[in-house]
Design an enzyme around this catalytic site. Structure first.
Site, PDB file in Angstrom:
ATOM      1  N   ASP A   8       0.867  -1.175   0.000  1.00 44.30           N
ATOM      2  CA  ASP A   8       0.000   0.000   0.000  1.00 44.30           C
ATOM      3  C   ASP A   8       0.908   1.229   0.000  1.00 44.30           C
ATOM      4  O   ASP A   8       2.138   1.110  -0.150  1.00 44.30           O
ATOM      5  CB  ASP A   8      -1.000  -0.039   1.174  1.00 44.30           C
ATOM      6  CG  ASP A   8      -0.352   0.192   2.543  1.00 44.30           C
ATOM      7  OD1 ASP A   8       0.894   0.290   2.617  1.00 44.30           O
ATOM      8  OD2 ASP A   8      -1.095   0.276   3.538  1.00 44.30           O
ATOM      9  N   CYS A  64       2.913  -3.300   4.076  1.00 38.03           N
ATOM     10  CA  CYS A  64       2.074  -2.159   4.456  1.00 38.03           C
ATOM     11  C   CYS A  64       2.772  -1.470   5.624  1.00 38.03           C
ATOM     12  O   CYS A  64       3.974  -1.699   5.835  1.00 38.03           O
ATOM     13  CB  CYS A  64       0.627  -2.579   4.765  1.00 38.03           C
ATOM     14  SG  CYS A  64       0.391  -3.566   6.258  1.00 38.03           S
ATOM     15  N   THR A  66       2.421  -1.698   9.020  1.00 40.44           N
ATOM     16  CA  THR A  66       2.834  -2.634  10.074  1.00 40.44           C
ATOM     17  C   THR A  66       3.061  -4.046   9.543  1.00 40.44           C
ATOM     18  O   THR A  66       3.641  -4.883  10.245  1.00 40.44           O
ATOM     19  CB  THR A  66       1.734  -2.747  11.137  1.00 40.44           C
ATOM     20  OG1 THR A  66       0.529  -3.176  10.478  1.00 40.44           O
ATOM     21  CG2 THR A  66       1.506  -1.415  11.845  1.00 40.44           C
ATOM     22  N   HIS A  97       8.394 -24.636   8.113  1.00 36.37           N
ATOM     23  CA  HIS A  97       7.329 -25.311   8.866  1.00 36.37           C
ATOM     24  C   HIS A  97       5.933 -25.026   8.343  1.00 36.37           C
ATOM     25  O   HIS A  97       5.067 -25.887   8.396  1.00 36.37           O
ATOM     26  CB  HIS A  97       7.374 -24.878  10.342  1.00 36.37           C
ATOM     27  CG  HIS A  97       8.555 -25.417  11.086  1.00 36.37           C
ATOM     28  ND1 HIS A  97       8.638 -25.441  12.456  1.00 36.37           N
ATOM     29  CD2 HIS A  97       9.733 -25.942  10.634  1.00 36.37           C
ATOM     30  CE1 HIS A  97       9.800 -25.972  12.830  1.00 36.37           C
ATOM     31  NE2 HIS A  97      10.485 -26.266  11.746  1.00 36.37           N
ATOM     32  N   HIS A 132       5.420 -31.572   9.160  1.00 36.90           N
ATOM     33  CA  HIS A 132       4.696 -30.302   9.026  1.00 36.90           C
ATOM     34  C   HIS A 132       3.508 -30.411   8.066  1.00 36.90           C
ATOM     35  O   HIS A 132       2.585 -29.612   8.126  1.00 36.90           O
ATOM     36  CB  HIS A 132       5.645 -29.197   8.561  1.00 36.90           C
ATOM     37  CG  HIS A 132       6.841 -29.077   9.445  1.00 36.90           C
ATOM     38  ND1 HIS A 132       6.755 -28.630  10.749  1.00 36.90           N
ATOM     39  CD2 HIS A 132       8.141 -29.386   9.235  1.00 36.90           C
ATOM     40  CE1 HIS A 132       7.964 -28.663  11.298  1.00 36.90           C
ATOM     41  NE2 HIS A 132       8.820 -29.116  10.407  1.00 36.90           N
TER      42      HIS A 132
HETATM   43  C1  RB5 Z   1      -2.036   2.718   6.565  1.00 32.43           C
HETATM   44  O1  RB5 Z   1      -2.045   3.904   7.266  1.00 32.43           O
HETATM   45  C2  RB5 Z   1      -1.861   1.563   7.524  1.00 32.43           C
HETATM   46  O2  RB5 Z   1      -2.997   1.402   8.305  1.00 32.43           O
HETATM   47  C3  RB5 Z   1      -1.531   0.293   6.778  1.00 32.43           C
HETATM   48  O3  RB5 Z   1      -0.405   0.484   6.003  1.00 32.43           O
HETATM   49  C4  RB5 Z   1      -1.234  -0.927   7.626  1.00 32.43           C
HETATM   50  O4  RB5 Z   1      -0.271  -0.650   8.591  1.00 32.43           O
HETATM   51  C5  RB5 Z   1      -2.377  -1.655   8.170  1.00 32.43           C
HETATM   52  O5  RB5 Z   1      -2.249  -2.703   8.797  1.00 32.43           O
END
Ligand code: RB5
Length: 148
Positions: A8, A64, A66, A97, A132
């Protein structure tokens, strides 16, 4: 190796860097977007990349902010086993695994040097099968039970 990569807006910069790194190492990289830092929704990237990965039996990388949202979204698609990894140890074990076919990374959590290490470990590690396989088969059984 043929790999797919997508992100993203929050992961865009890291995706571009990792794409460059993979291409320079001789890998064939399919970029499933996004194409700028303009805000977008991670499920819109997770779905087409997952379809691409499943159709070709290749590995994918999703980024993304996180690594969490894009991991959750990808794991809704039957056949996808996406793993959020923040170090090489979990990246290796996710392949050995869990037969993970998608690696997810958080660009706001993991810097480019570590991300490179994690990606290289992920794409160069084979699934061990053996004991596994029974567990991975059980994941498929759960999918079949709930995804009708
Ligand atoms: C975008 O702001 C953020 O929410 C997205 O990149 C991600 O971290 C969501 O899990």
């Amino acid at each position: 190796m043929h790999v797919a990569i997508g992100s993203d807006h929050a992961g865009y910069e890291l995706k571009e860097k990792m794409k460059e790194m993979l291409t320079a190492a001789g890998h064939e990289v399919m970029d499933c977007g996004t194409e700028s830092e303009e805000s977008c929704d991670y499920p819109d990237i997770a779905e087409p990349l997952s379809q691409y990965v499943l159709a070709r039996h290749i590995l994918g990388i999703l980024i993304c902010g996180t690594g969490i949202g894009i991991c959750i979204a990808a794991n809704k698609i039957p056949g996808i086993r996406a793993a959020l990894c923040q170090n090489s140890y979990t990246a290796r074990l996710s392949r050995q695994h869990n037969d993970a076919n998608i690696l997810t990374i958080g660009a706001r959590v993991t810097g480019p040097g570590l991300a490179e290490d994690i990606i290289n470990t992920f794409i160069s590690t084979e699934y061990l099968a053996g004991r596994h396989q029974r567990r991975v088969d059980k994941i498929h059984q759960i999918e079949k039970k709930y995804c009708k």
